[in-house]
Design a protein around this motif. Sequence first.
Motif, PDB file in Angstrom:
ATOM      1  N   ALA A   1       1.993   8.463   2.158  1.00  0.00           N
ATOM      2  CA  ALA A   1       1.737   7.568   1.665  1.00  0.00           C
ATOM      3  C   ALA A   1       2.993   6.631   2.110  1.00  0.00           C
ATOM      4  O   ALA A   1       4.307   6.613   1.154  1.00  0.00           O
ATOM      5  N   PRO A   2       2.921   5.225   1.892  1.00  0.00           N
ATOM      6  CA  PRO A   2       3.603   4.056   1.927  1.00  0.00           C
ATOM      7  C   PRO A   2       3.956   3.775   1.038  1.00  0.00           C
ATOM      8  O   PRO A   2       2.974   4.529   0.394  1.00  0.00           O
ATOM      9  N   LYS A   3       5.089   3.163   0.863  1.00  0.00           N
ATOM     10  CA  LYS A   3       5.558   2.461  -0.767  1.00  0.00           C
ATOM     11  C   LYS A   3       4.503   0.103  -0.583  1.00  0.00           C
ATOM     12  O   LYS A   3       4.544   0.684  -2.024  1.00  0.00           O
ATOM     13  N   GLY A   4       4.300  -0.069   0.042  1.00  0.00           N
ATOM     14  CA  GLY A   4       3.373  -0.843   0.188  1.00  0.00           C
ATOM     15  C   GLY A   4       2.192  -0.670  -1.382  1.00  0.00           C
ATOM     16  O   GLY A   4       1.030   0.539  -1.020  1.00  0.00           O
ATOM     17  N   TYR A   5       1.695  -1.694  -1.943  1.00  0.00           N
ATOM     18  CA  TYR A   5       0.611  -1.729  -2.937  1.00  0.00           C
ATOM     19  C   TYR A   5      -0.427  -1.990  -2.671  1.00  0.00           C
ATOM     20  O   TYR A   5      -1.785  -1.295  -2.874  1.00  0.00           O
ATOM     21  N   GLN A   6      -0.594  -1.736  -1.532  1.00  0.00           N
ATOM     22  CA  GLN A   6      -1.687  -2.467  -1.048  1.00  0.00           C
ATOM     23  C   GLN A   6      -2.895  -1.838   0.759  1.00  0.00           C
ATOM     24  O   GLN A   6      -3.848  -2.213   1.484  1.00  0.00           O
ATOM     25  N   GLU A   7      -1.466  -1.152   1.289  1.00  0.00           N
ATOM     26  CA  GLU A   7      -1.474  -0.684   2.562  1.00  0.00           C
ATOM     27  C   GLU A   7      -2.741   0.869   3.261  1.00  0.00           C
ATOM     28  O   GLU A   7      -3.745   0.130   3.864  1.00  0.00           O
ATOM     29  N   LEU A   8      -3.620   1.744   1.888  1.00  0.00           N
ATOM     30  CA  LEU A   8      -4.639   2.222   2.243  1.00  0.00           C
ATOM     31  C   LEU A   8      -6.061   1.093   2.110  1.00  0.00           C
ATOM     32  O   LEU A   8      -6.392   1.621   2.532  1.00  0.00           O
TER      33      LEU A   8
END
Length: 216
Positions: A58-65
């Motif tokens: 799961a990447p660090k970005g807050y809204q990537e998924l």
Amino acid sequence: RLQTEADKTRQMLYEIMATASKFFTNQLNTRQAYNCQKYIETRNISTQSMEQFEIGFAPKGYQELYHHLKEKGFNANLIRKSGLCIESESDHSVFDRFRNRLIFPIKDERERIIAFGGRSLDANPRAKYLNSPETLLFSKGHVVYNFSSVRKTRVQKSSLIVVEGYMDVIALFQAGFPNAVAPLGTAITSSQLKLLWKLDREPTILLDGDEAGQKA
């Protein structure tokens, strides 16, 4: 009709979870996953294990998924119901629950992904491990990690081994003991015991030797 609507919602949630799992596994091949790849190396997780347990990142970005699921056509309400994203109480924005974590899909008895567990890759995380919340698909006390795989492939003469967590199951798998499962937390429930007894009337319990493990 209510039953039909509920069934439709469940089916959409299964699709969301499957889509999210593919997203997480694909993220392992990105530059963002460098630290995750190094962690996998230090824990000696094999390629076979990565594939067997469908491990992702799961990447660090807050809204990537969240944006990925929106692009796939899922509506925001269903995404929230999946437990993969959380709505902020302050401004009602939506952000990903799992960020900068090694991801482990959790499956039901029919091998459908119903939740995820995530191991933090941060230096000082609030929570080292994080599971999906309770949802229409997932109730932690009624699920055993790796149950469906063991039920399908278990050699009957081999004892079922009950360990504490994801990494314990994977370590045993790599050591030649594929009949390992884990409760999602050390307090084994009566529902989980019934699942274990479906596989083995006398499972071998190898929980951690701390106070929580002794109580379980």
